[in-house]
Motif scaffolding. Structure first.
Motif, PDB file in Angstrom:
ATOM      1  N   THR A 236      47.626  42.666  31.824  1.00  0.00           N
ATOM      2  CA  THR A 236      48.555  41.715  32.448  1.00  0.00           C
ATOM      3  C   THR A 236      49.857  42.442  32.745  1.00  0.00           C
ATOM      4  OG1 THR A 236      47.613  39.830  31.263  1.00  0.00           O
ATOM      5  CG2 THR A 236      49.797  39.541  32.209  1.00  0.00           C
ATOM      6  N   LEU A 237      50.341  42.299  33.974  1.00  0.00           N
ATOM      7  CA  LEU A 237      51.577  42.961  34.381  1.00  0.00           C
ATOM      8  C   LEU A 237      52.501  41.942  35.035  1.00  0.00           C
ATOM      9  CD1 LEU A 237      53.191  45.621  34.829  1.00  0.00           C
ATOM     10  CD2 LEU A 237      52.118  45.732  37.075  1.00  0.00           C
ATOM     11  N   LYS A 238      53.697  41.805  34.457  1.00  0.00           N
ATOM     12  CA  LYS A 238      54.733  40.957  35.047  1.00  0.00           C
ATOM     13  C   LYS A 238      55.777  41.859  35.695  1.00  0.00           C
ATOM     14  CE  LYS A 238      54.141  37.261  31.632  1.00  0.00           C
ATOM     15  NZ  LYS A 238      54.811  36.444  30.571  1.00  0.00           N
ATOM     16  N   ASN A 239      56.108  41.561  36.930  1.00  0.00           N
ATOM     17  CA  ASN A 239      57.024  42.418  37.680  1.00  0.00           C
ATOM     18  C   ASN A 239      58.084  41.562  38.364  1.00  0.00           C
ATOM     19  OD1 ASN A 239      57.523  45.230  38.923  1.00  0.00           O
ATOM     20  ND2 ASN A 239      57.490  43.891  40.707  1.00  0.00           N
ATOM     21  N   TYR A 240      59.346  41.896  38.086  1.00  0.00           N
ATOM     22  CA  TYR A 240      60.471  41.192  38.713  1.00  0.00           C
ATOM     23  C   TYR A 240      61.306  42.204  39.484  1.00  0.00           C
ATOM     24  CZ  TYR A 240      64.953  38.832  39.272  1.00  0.00           C
ATOM     25  OH  TYR A 240      66.106  38.291  39.799  1.00  0.00           O
ATOM     26  N   GLN A 241      61.547  41.913  40.762  1.00  0.00           N
ATOM     27  CA  GLN A 241      62.361  42.793  41.596  1.00  0.00           C
ATOM     28  C   GLN A 241      63.421  41.967  42.314  1.00  0.00           C
ATOM     29  OE1 GLN A 241      58.899  44.577  43.708  1.00  0.00           O
ATOM     30  NE2 GLN A 241      59.863  46.519  43.197  1.00  0.00           N
ATOM     31  N   ASN A 242      64.624  42.520  42.345  1.00  0.00           N
ATOM     32  CA  ASN A 242      65.749  41.829  42.969  1.00  0.00           C
ATOM     33  C   ASN A 242      66.534  42.857  43.778  1.00  0.00           C
ATOM     34  OD1 ASN A 242      68.131  40.538  43.608  1.00  0.00           O
ATOM     35  ND2 ASN A 242      68.528  39.761  41.550  1.00  0.00           N
ATOM     36  N   PHE A 243      66.539  42.677  45.074  1.00  0.00           N
ATOM     37  CA  PHE A 243      67.267  43.584  45.959  1.00  0.00           C
ATOM     38  C   PHE A 243      68.454  42.832  46.549  1.00  0.00           C
ATOM     39  CE2 PHE A 243      67.736  45.677  50.225  1.00  0.00           C
ATOM     40  CZ  PHE A 243      68.305  46.835  49.736  1.00  0.00           C
ATOM     41  N   LEU A 244      69.662  43.241  46.176  1.00  0.00           N
ATOM     42  CA  LEU A 244      70.888  42.590  46.617  1.00  0.00           C
ATOM     43  C   LEU A 244      71.506  43.375  47.764  1.00  0.00           C
ATOM     44  CD1 LEU A 244      73.306  40.580  46.205  1.00  0.00           C
ATOM     45  CD2 LEU A 244      74.224  42.267  44.608  1.00  0.00           C
TER      46      LEU A 244
ATOM     47  N   SER B 155      56.307  38.622  40.354  1.00  0.00           N
ATOM     48  CA  SER B 155      54.850  38.603  40.407  1.00  0.00           C
ATOM     49  C   SER B 155      54.234  38.714  39.020  1.00  0.00           C
ATOM     50  CB  SER B 155      54.328  39.751  41.285  1.00  0.00           C
ATOM     51  OG  SER B 155      54.565  40.998  40.677  1.00  0.00           O
ATOM     52  N   ARG B 156      53.012  38.223  38.937  1.00  0.00           N
ATOM     53  CA  ARG B 156      52.201  38.356  37.721  1.00  0.00           C
ATOM     54  C   ARG B 156      50.787  38.705  38.164  1.00  0.00           C
ATOM     55  NH1 ARG B 156      48.758  35.443  34.275  1.00  0.00           N
ATOM     56  NH2 ARG B 156      49.128  35.792  32.029  1.00  0.00           N
ATOM     57  N   SER B 157      50.313  39.862  37.743  1.00  0.00           N
ATOM     58  CA  SER B 157      48.959  40.288  38.097  1.00  0.00           C
ATOM     59  C   SER B 157      48.123  40.454  36.843  1.00  0.00           C
ATOM     60  CB  SER B 157      48.993  41.599  38.890  1.00  0.00           C
ATOM     61  OG  SER B 157      49.615  42.624  38.140  1.00  0.00           O
ATOM     62  N   THR B 158      46.847  40.150  36.952  1.00  0.00           N
ATOM     63  CA  THR B 158      45.922  40.258  35.832  1.00  0.00           C
ATOM     64  C   THR B 158      44.699  41.057  36.269  1.00  0.00           C
ATOM     65  OG1 THR B 158      44.843  38.169  36.405  1.00  0.00           O
ATOM     66  CG2 THR B 158      46.654  38.072  34.826  1.00  0.00           C
ATOM     67  N   THR B 159      44.149  41.795  35.330  1.00  0.00           N
ATOM     68  CA  THR B 159      42.953  42.590  35.578  1.00  0.00           C
ATOM     69  C   THR B 159      41.985  42.415  34.415  1.00  0.00           C
ATOM     70  OG1 THR B 159      44.199  44.263  36.796  1.00  0.00           O
ATOM     71  CG2 THR B 159      42.041  44.910  35.977  1.00  0.00           C
ATOM     72  N   LYS B 160      40.730  42.195  34.748  1.00  0.00           N
ATOM     73  CA  LYS B 160      39.653  42.224  33.767  1.00  0.00           C
ATOM     74  C   LYS B 160      38.557  43.131  34.305  1.00  0.00           C
ATOM     75  CE  LYS B 160      40.405  37.687  31.640  1.00  0.00           C
ATOM     76  NZ  LYS B 160      39.800  36.363  31.301  1.00  0.00           N
ATOM     77  N   SER B 161      38.122  44.053  33.468  1.00  0.00           N
ATOM     78  CA  SER B 161      37.119  45.019  33.892  1.00  0.00           C
ATOM     79  C   SER B 161      36.027  45.114  32.836  1.00  0.00           C
ATOM     80  CB  SER B 161      37.764  46.394  34.107  1.00  0.00           C
ATOM     81  OG  SER B 161      36.825  47.317  34.595  1.00  0.00           O
ATOM     82  N   TYR B 162      34.788  45.095  33.304  1.00  0.00           N
ATOM     83  CA  TYR B 162      33.621  45.198  32.430  1.00  0.00           C
ATOM     84  C   TYR B 162      32.761  46.352  32.929  1.00  0.00           C
ATOM     85  CZ  TYR B 162      34.987  40.253  32.039  1.00  0.00           C
ATOM     86  OH  TYR B 162      35.691  39.079  31.911  1.00  0.00           O
ATOM     87  N   ALA B 163      32.171  47.093  31.996  1.00  0.00           N
ATOM     88  CA  ALA B 163      31.331  48.209  32.422  1.00  0.00           C
ATOM     89  C   ALA B 163      30.251  48.496  31.389  1.00  0.00           C
ATOM     90  CB  ALA B 163      32.169  49.464  32.650  1.00  0.00           C
TER      91      ALA B 163
ATOM     92  N   THR C  69      30.255  48.782  37.084  1.00  0.00           N
ATOM     93  CA  THR C  69      31.586  48.244  36.812  1.00  0.00           C
ATOM     94  C   THR C  69      31.803  46.949  37.579  1.00  0.00           C
ATOM     95  OG1 THR C  69      32.472  50.485  36.531  1.00  0.00           O
ATOM     96  CG2 THR C  69      34.068  48.719  36.875  1.00  0.00           C
ATOM     97  N   ILE C  70      32.416  45.976  36.905  1.00  0.00           N
ATOM     98  CA  ILE C  70      32.890  44.753  37.549  1.00  0.00           C
ATOM     99  C   ILE C  70      34.384  44.654  37.299  1.00  0.00           C
ATOM    100  CG2 ILE C  70      32.730  42.246  37.675  1.00  0.00           C
ATOM    101  CD1 ILE C  70      29.906  42.447  36.554  1.00  0.00           C
ATOM    102  N   ASN C  71      35.170  44.672  38.368  1.00  0.00           N
ATOM    103  CA  ASN C  71      36.621  44.537  38.284  1.00  0.00           C
ATOM    104  C   ASN C  71      37.033  43.200  38.875  1.00  0.00           C
ATOM    105  OD1 ASN C  71      37.422  46.879  37.013  1.00  0.00           O
ATOM    106  ND2 ASN C  71      37.839  47.998  38.882  1.00  0.00           N
ATOM    107  N   LYS C  72      37.759  42.403  38.104  1.00  0.00           N
ATOM    108  CA  LYS C  72      38.295  41.138  38.595  1.00  0.00           C
ATOM    109  C   LYS C  72      39.815  41.194  38.509  1.00  0.00           C
ATOM    110  CE  LYS C  72      34.311  38.328  37.257  1.00  0.00           C
ATOM    111  NZ  LYS C  72      33.853  37.130  36.507  1.00  0.00           N
ATOM    112  N   ARG C  73      40.485  40.980  39.646  1.00  0.00           N
ATOM    113  CA  ARG C  73      41.934  41.073  39.670  1.00  0.00           C
ATOM    114  C   ARG C  73      42.520  39.859  40.386  1.00  0.00           C
ATOM    115  NH1 ARG C  73      44.591  46.615  40.837  1.00  0.00           N
ATOM    116  NH2 ARG C  73      45.910  45.728  39.217  1.00  0.00           N
ATOM    117  N   GLY C  74      43.652  39.407  39.884  1.00  0.00           N
ATOM    118  CA  GLY C  74      44.346  38.293  40.502  1.00  0.00           C
ATOM    119  C   GLY C  74      45.843  38.521  40.490  1.00  0.00           C
ATOM    120  N   ILE C  75      46.550  37.901  41.435  1.00  0.00           N
ATOM    121  CA  ILE C  75      47.994  38.068  41.520  1.00  0.00           C
ATOM    122  C   ILE C  75      48.644  36.780  42.011  1.00  0.00           C
ATOM    123  CG2 ILE C  75      48.028  38.924  43.898  1.00  0.00           C
ATOM    124  CD1 ILE C  75      50.195  40.938  42.974  1.00  0.00           C
TER     125      ILE C  75
END
Length: 741
Positions: A381-389, A407-415, A437-443
């Motif tokens: 799980t990756l949370k990313n905050y960006q602010n460009f002023l 943003s919040r992205s998630t990854t699940k991988s099975y192999a 391999t099975i990769n499941k990703r969402g954002i």
């Protein structure tokens, strides 16, 4: 398109002379030289089992603890100048660029992962921001080139870096080093290891401290750039209740603060780095603050059954918290001070956590048919905050707004994976492996405009900035620009097939095919409406021919690997200079061929020589960048070293080590063959000193980048405005005391 003749010439140019050398070498040479001196055997775990490097049909460069000390490596990046066809560059606190054989993975965008795996004590580390590990208590580092996904893990299209730490000792040991050099650079590392319950439980603690005052300076703000202030810790318990069972409990933590050079700025439209950049003196208001906290733990269980089958279980949880803040001073920003001056600052916060579980079962070693099989699970799980002023300084407020990407992205991988080797005879074997391999990703990406009020003249505005709040995170009002959600699932069957022939006990050749896969992802970085756009999976087909030889009673090692690779939809980070944004994109096709040569020789009992040569011919074969070389694909990389160790008394030795590396020129940015380019350069380093004959202590002088080359790890050109570059360290030198009791 590659002509067959050209390909054959490139592939076999080095192999045939080397085979001839191995076949026709004069056996009398061994008798004429000192028989008591030989090159040491190097043991690696490139195939998840302990093997001699000479028996592994993989292009591997390995360093043991003594070699790491001699080269004066403090981290993985330091090793890149000593490894052919490898480029490793830290760009900022958040971004690291790694390229093996021209396959580049710049880990900047949060929806993007590298094609180079870093494996720390059998644990796959998912993102580059989490693996800038200090080499505190290292037994061995192995760099594997080419696709390694069958056994090494997910997304390994370019290669892997395997870091193996020392296990706790059942004898009490203390080792470490302390050094001090120019730029007020202090490095201190120490490890204590010993028994807790003799024969059953042992433990170790390692601590490292690295700091310097900065290699550059912002002369406008009178503040340092490229400084480092880092602490590292690693602890481990080893429980061995029986001879057949080993349980390792490991924890590590890194705390890293720095002031990145938010770029050394030069004139617009330049091709080569100018004195504005090479002097390492920046002007303007931008001062970059970086903070990184990385940690993790692992439970490794290794068990040998009565029938000598082995079971391995590796359970791990890791996380990092990283911030990169590009601070702008409104009184000095990009023009005359006072009202009407343009202001731009940025903030990027990332929080990541990962969990992985791997289980492997292997057959007894030594038989005619051996195998290994396993299951793997990975969650991220990756949370990313960006602010460009951006806006205009009115004298009391900033007239403008903040563009926010959250943003919040998630990854699940099975192999599931397996590999087997059949020895059809004492001289011929075939190895085959498969991985499904099975990769499941969402954002989920939220884009918004942050404002605090309304100014009668300039419109929307935010309050004046401060050092503690250079890019605000809270606003009176948010104007939603939209929320993007996306999901992607990729499934792939990959694997490898290798034929090995042992011509003699000391000379072997192999032919190998490997098919690799890297899962798709998303754009999620300052894209103003483009966030969440998907990136297709990357596929690679690799063909290798290799020679492994150890000649003249182990006094000469000559290893050579030739390769040809085709990459489909290579994932590449590019800078869109029109929209001022980084975008992860797919190059339709990339073709690469070349070779790696690794040689070493005992010239005299007290003198050893080594040589590494890498060659890459790489070309983008489709799309807008057709005909260009991929970023960081230096055609030639050469390194050579001499190591001298001479007793002067019964208890004291004099030693010296020198290494010279040469890198051919290469592009620093995809699709930018001129303005973002690093020219060819030499990188020289060495160490000289005295040490105890039993290795208990040493005192030495060291130096890196002795010719003070200016090397850009990244550069980009904004037409008509400026060129910005991030630089590798300048010349550094100092004194070092090491001990091992």
């Amino acid at each position: 398109m590659i002509h067959n003749r050209t390909f054959r010439q490139a592939l076999f140019a080095g192999t045939l002379p080397a085979i001839a050398l191995a076949a026709f070498c004069n056996p009398a040479f061994a008798a004429e030289t000192e028989a008591v001196v030989a090159l040491p055997e190097i043991i690696v775990t490139a195939r998840k089992q302990q093997e001699s490097l000479q028996n592994v049909p993989i292009s591997v460069t390995a360093f043991d603890s003594e070699s790491i000390e001699l080269h004066n490596f403090n981290n993985v990046q330091d090793m890149s100048y000593s490894i052919p066809n490898l480029n490793f560059s830290r760009l900022t606190t958040l971004s690291t660029s790694i390229s093996i054989r021209g396959i580049n993975s710049a880990d900047n965008a949060p929806g993007f992962e590298t094609g180079v795996a870093v494996i720390l004590d059998d644990v796959y580390i998912g993102r580059a921001a989490g693996f800038t590990t200090n080499l505190i208590d290292i037994e061995r580092v192995e760099v594997l080139r080419g696709p390694q996904g069958t056994l090494q893990g997910r997304n390994v299209t370019a290669g892997s870096i395997n870091i193996v730490t020392d296990r706790p000792s059942d004898d009490f040991k203390v080792k470490g080093k302390i050094s001090y050099g120019n730029y007020d650079e202090l490095t201190a590392m120490g490890v204590v290891s010993g028994p807790i319950i003799p024969g059953k439980l042992a433990g170790k603690i390692g601590i490292a401290r690295i700091r310097n005052d900065g290699y550059g300076r912002n002369v406008s703000l009178d503040k340092p750039l490229d400084s480092t202030d880092a602490w590292s810790f690693r602890g481990q318990l080893a429980f061995t209740p029986t001879d057949d069972l080993t349980i390792l409990l490991t924890g590590d933590y890194d705390d890293y603060d720095n002031h990145d050079s938010h770029g050394y700025f030069g004139p617009p439209d330049i091709v080569k780095l100018t004195p504005d950049i090479t002097d390492r003196e920046a002007t303007g208001d931008v001062w970059n603050n970086g903070f990184r906290k990385v940690g993790g733990g692992a439970l490794n269980i290794y068990y040998t059954f009565p029938n000598e089958m082995t079971l391995a279980s590796i359970t791990s949880a890791r996380a990092y918290d990283v911030s990169a803040i590009q601070e702008g001073d409104p009184d000095q920003n990009w023009g005359p001070s006072g009202a009407g001056t343009f202001v731009a600052t940025a903030r990027n916060d990332q929080k990541q956590n990962q969990f992985s579980q791997e289980v492997r079962l292997a057959s007894p070693s030594g038989g005619n048919f051996t195998w290994l099989t396993g299951l793997y699970y990975y969650r991220d799980t990756l949370k990313n905050y960006q602010n460009f002023l951006f806006g205009v300084n009115t004298g009391s407020v900033i007239a403008g707004a903040s563009t926010i990407d959250d943003s919040r992205s998630t990854t699940k991988s099975y192999a599931a994976f397996g590999s087997a080797t059949n020895h059809f005879s004492d001289r011929f074997s075939v190895t085959g492996g498969l991985r499904y391999t099975i990769n499941k990703r969402g954002i989920r990406v939220l884009e918004a405009l942050g404002i605090d009020g309304t100014d009668a003249v300039f419109g929307d505005y935010v309050d004046m900035l401060t050092q503690d709040d250079p890019a605000p995170t809270e606003f009176d009002a948010l104007v939603a620009l939209g929320t993007t959600r996306n999901k992607v699932t990729d499934k792939a069957l990959t694997g490898d097939l290798t034929f090995t022939v042992d011509w003699t006990d000391d000379v072997s050749t192999f032919a190998k095919y490997a098919h690799g896969f890297k899962g798709g992802g998303f754009n999620a970085s300052f894209n103003s409406g483009f966030s969440g756009g998907s990136v297709k999976p990357e596929y690679i087909d690799s063909f290798e021919l290799g020679l492994r030889s150890m000649l003249f009673d182990r006094k000469l090692r000559f290893n050579l690997t030739n390769f040809y690779m085709k990459v489909k939809d290579q994932q590449t980070l590019i800078y869109d200079s029109v929209a001022f944004r980084y975008v992860t994109a797919n190059e339709p096709g990339v073709r690469t061929y070349g070779f790696e040569l690794d040689a070493a020789a005992v010239l005299m009992p007290e003198l050893t020589w080594s040589l590494g040569v890498g060659y890459i011919n790489s070309e983008i074969t489709g799309g807008a960048n057709k005909g260009l070389r991929p970023a960081y694909s230096s055609p030639w990389s050469i390194n050579t070293s001499l190591s001298f160790d001479q007793p002067v008394t019964e208890t004291l030795n004099l030693f010296a080590f020198g290494e010279a590396s040469w890198r051919d020129s290469y592009a620093l940015l995809a699709g930018s063959p001129d303005a973002s380019r690093q020219g060819a350069y030499w990188w020289l380093g060495g160490k000289v000193g005295v040490k105890a004959a039993d290795g208990s202590w040493s005192l030495s002088l060291y130096g890196r980048n002795l010719t003070n080359e200016t090397v850009a790890s990244y550069a980009t050109n904004v037409p008509g405005l400026f060129t910005v570059a991030f630089l590798q360290p300048p010349r550094t030198y100092g004194v070092e005391l090491s001990f091992n009791f």
